[in-house]
Design a protein around this motif. Structure first.
Motif, PDB file in Angstrom:
ATOM      1  N   ARG A 296       0.835  -1.195   0.000  1.00 44.41           N
ATOM      2  CA  ARG A 296       0.000   0.000   0.000  1.00 44.41           C
ATOM      3  C   ARG A 296       0.871   1.246   0.000  1.00 44.41           C
ATOM      4  O   ARG A 296       2.039   1.206   0.383  1.00 44.41           O
ATOM      5  N   ILE A 297       0.269   2.389  -0.349  1.00 44.90           N
ATOM      6  CA  ILE A 297       0.927   3.685  -0.181  1.00 44.90           C
ATOM      7  C   ILE A 297       1.189   3.912   1.304  1.00 44.90           C
ATOM      8  O   ILE A 297       0.307   3.656   2.139  1.00 44.90           O
ATOM      9  N   VAL A 298       2.381   4.390   1.642  1.00 46.84           N
ATOM     10  CA  VAL A 298       2.708   4.752   3.028  1.00 46.84           C
ATOM     11  C   VAL A 298       3.198   6.196   3.067  1.00 46.84           C
ATOM     12  O   VAL A 298       3.993   6.626   2.220  1.00 46.84           O
ATOM     13  N   ALA A 299       2.711   6.946   4.049  1.00 47.34           N
ATOM     14  CA  ALA A 299       3.079   8.364   4.165  1.00 47.34           C
ATOM     15  C   ALA A 299       2.958   8.798   5.612  1.00 47.34           C
ATOM     16  O   ALA A 299       2.100   8.299   6.340  1.00 47.34           O
TER      17      ALA A 299
ATOM     18  N   PRO B 113      11.023   4.898   4.342  1.00 42.59           N
ATOM     19  CA  PRO B 113      10.758   4.796   2.893  1.00 42.59           C
ATOM     20  C   PRO B 113       9.365   5.279   2.489  1.00 42.59           C
ATOM     21  O   PRO B 113       8.559   4.530   1.946  1.00 42.59           O
ATOM     22  N   TRP B 114       9.071   6.550   2.724  1.00 40.31           N
ATOM     23  CA  TRP B 114       7.744   7.095   2.397  1.00 40.31           C
ATOM     24  C   TRP B 114       7.522   7.210   0.893  1.00 40.31           C
ATOM     25  O   TRP B 114       8.459   7.495   0.147  1.00 40.31           O
ATOM     26  N   ASP B 115       6.259   7.100   0.495  1.00 40.37           N
ATOM     27  CA  ASP B 115       5.869   7.390  -0.891  1.00 40.37           C
ATOM     28  C   ASP B 115       5.673   8.884  -1.112  1.00 40.37           C
ATOM     29  O   ASP B 115       5.860   9.380  -2.227  1.00 40.37           O
ATOM     30  N   CYS B 116       5.246   9.594  -0.109  1.00 34.85           N
ATOM     31  CA  CYS B 116       5.083  11.047  -0.186  1.00 34.85           C
ATOM     32  C   CYS B 116       5.004  11.558   1.244  1.00 34.85           C
ATOM     33  O   CYS B 116       4.953  10.764   2.178  1.00 34.85           O
ATOM     34  N   ILE B 117       5.038  12.868   1.400  1.00 30.73           N
ATOM     35  CA  ILE B 117       5.002  13.475   2.733  1.00 30.73           C
ATOM     36  C   ILE B 117       3.678  14.211   2.893  1.00 30.73           C
ATOM     37  O   ILE B 117       3.424  15.208   2.203  1.00 30.73           O
ATOM     38  N   LEU B 118       2.834  13.721   3.790  1.00 29.21           N
ATOM     39  CA  LEU B 118       1.569  14.385   4.115  1.00 29.21           C
ATOM     40  C   LEU B 118       1.660  14.868   5.559  1.00 29.21           C
ATOM     41  O   LEU B 118       2.670  14.684   6.216  1.00 29.21           O
ATOM     42  N   GLY B 119       0.600  15.497   6.063  1.00 29.03           N
ATOM     43  CA  GLY B 119       0.596  15.924   7.458  1.00 29.03           C
ATOM     44  C   GLY B 119       0.155  17.361   7.617  1.00 29.03           C
ATOM     45  O   GLY B 119      -0.516  17.941   6.756  1.00 29.03           O
ATOM     46  N   ALA B 120       0.553  17.937   8.759  1.00 37.16           N
ATOM     47  CA  ALA B 120       0.060  19.250   9.173  1.00 37.16           C
ATOM     48  C   ALA B 120       0.229  20.320   8.104  1.00 37.16           C
ATOM     49  O   ALA B 120      -0.674  21.134   7.890  1.00 37.16           O
ATOM     50  N   GLU B 121       1.381  20.321   7.425  1.00 38.65           N
ATOM     51  CA  GLU B 121       1.652  21.459   6.547  1.00 38.65           C
ATOM     52  C   GLU B 121       0.686  21.542   5.385  1.00 38.65           C
ATOM     53  O   GLU B 121       0.328  22.651   4.962  1.00 38.65           O
ATOM     54  N   ILE B 122       0.244  20.404   4.851  1.00 38.19           N
ATOM     55  CA  ILE B 122      -0.686  20.519   3.718  1.00 38.19           C
ATOM     56  C   ILE B 122      -2.063  20.977   4.190  1.00 38.19           C
ATOM     57  O   ILE B 122      -2.834  21.524   3.405  1.00 38.19           O
ATOM     58  N   ALA B 123      -2.371  20.770   5.468  1.00 39.51           N
ATOM     59  CA  ALA B 123      -3.626  21.309   6.020  1.00 39.51           C
ATOM     60  C   ALA B 123      -3.427  22.693   6.631  1.00 39.51           C
ATOM     61  O   ALA B 123      -4.399  23.396   6.900  1.00 39.51           O
ATOM     62  N   ARG B 124      -2.193  23.068   6.880  1.00 38.29           N
ATOM     63  CA  ARG B 124      -1.851  24.308   7.589  1.00 38.29           C
ATOM     64  C   ARG B 124      -2.603  24.417   8.917  1.00 38.29           C
ATOM     65  O   ARG B 124      -3.134  25.479   9.284  1.00 38.29           O
ATOM     66  N   ASP B 125      -2.645  23.295   9.619  1.00 38.79           N
ATOM     67  CA  ASP B 125      -3.198  23.224  10.967  1.00 38.79           C
ATOM     68  C   ASP B 125      -2.575  21.987  11.618  1.00 38.79           C
ATOM     69  O   ASP B 125      -1.790  21.290  10.969  1.00 38.79           O
TER      70      ASP B 125
END
Lengths: 226, 226
Positions: A111-114, A134-146
């Motif tokens: 599966r995708i892991v992030a 080994p992430w597929d992409c970086i998600l988290g607080a910054e893309i929500a800006r909260d």
């Protein structure tokens, strides 16, 4: 619906922030109790984010909050440090738990892991390079800006992957993170990290709800995935 | 200032979109000239983004633009396709150029590497898994919620990495992408992809300005990095 991605809390769940930060503190400020200093630094984390979550301050990246909080804790301990900007970046140099890298690699085969951390894209990117995550992409607080546990952080991660929340599993060592993720409609997996806060840890030793998965470590979670 | 990261155009620079899309078109719609169809589909790309860049439409992910543009091109060719949603996702299944994966891996040993594409986070994530592109994180249009060559797309990538633009190098096979990146203050590297548009390609065969680097392929660019 088929599971499409796993997203992860990072500090405590993937990496040993306390032991890693204490090691750098011990070198930078030999006069202090390094674990006490690391704990005090981390204790400023929630109040600093709460000012942003509550709307009292615009979004500020965790890198900057770590740097500000370091000044607070240096003052409180009555010490100085030769290069505080360098010490603040200790959060980019945290060590993974032993099962983290092989477990993530095995999950990534399926599966995708992030990450879905309160750390910024820059912080998570540099930490991943340091720790070999080994992430597929970086998600988290910054893309929500909260900041977590605000629901929009979990939902922004799902939206960025173009997956409905019921196709995304949040993995964390902290029950409160999973309660928030479940409330936002995500699946949930608990992996205990009983020494995150040291040998005397009393919190998050067990799941406090019937999470969708409950694994002893990342390798076991990888094995349990369909 | 030391170079901190390389960011990459993807469609054409890292992957052969035309050959890959044509292969899927040939299977899905055997009655059409697959390369002509792929070219027509791609020709709708700039006008669709231009409506967003000009403010005539809010940000819409490229996944959705590809899907809308597919309908336009199906109509123009007077054909149907059994599963257009599946065909639209051909853009997640593009093949890398032969030097792309080893070159990126070698560059990643030295610096942060990330896409700065007009593709969404979801599209770039799935394409990276398909093609084996070893990114450290996914940057690009979605974090700016606008499309290249608008300067904010390049600047948002630098900001996400917490690097000043003069510490980030944009790598592209398209001179116009590099002109826009340079105008935003980034460093620039040109890698020619002389068959992106097929054997008769007449554009972007050579650098049209004195870019900071000019390499025959990604392996050569990796070797040239300090």
């Amino acid at each position: 619906m088929e599971l499409g991605a796993l997203i992860f809390d990072v500090f405590g769940t993937c990496v040993d922030w306390r032991g890693s930060v204490a090691r750098e503190v011990a070198v930078a400020i030999p006069s202090v109790d390094a674990f006490a200093f690391a704990d005090a630094w981390r204790a400023e984390y929630q109040p600093a984010m709460e000012r942003i979550r509550s709307g009292g301050r615009g979004y500020v990246a965790l890198d900057d909050l770590h740097r500000e909080n370091l000044e607070i804790v240096l003052d409180r301990f009555g010490v100085t440090c030769p290069d505080p900007a360098q010490l603040a970046r200790a959060w980019e140099r945290l060590a993974p738990w032993p099962d983290t890298v092989p477990g993530l690699a095995a999950m990534r085969e399926k599966r995708i892991v992030a990450p879905c951390s309160n750390g910024s894209i820059a912080l998570m990117t540099r930490l991943a390079r340091h720790a070999g995550l080994p992430w597929d992409c970086i998600l988290g607080a910054e893309i929500a800006r909260d900041y977590k546990p605000k629901p929009q952080v979990y939902l922004a991660a799902c939206a960025a992957l173009r997956l409905s929340p019921d196709r995304v599993m949040m993995v964390a060592a902290h029950n409160d993170d999973l309660h928030a993720a479940r409330a936002a409609g995500l699946r949930t997996a608990f992996v205990a990290r009983p020494t995150e806060h040291g040998a005397g840890q009393v919190t998050d030793l067990e799941p406090d709800a019937a999470w969708d998965a409950n694994a002893t470590d990342f390798n076991a979670l990888a094995d349990a995935l369909p």
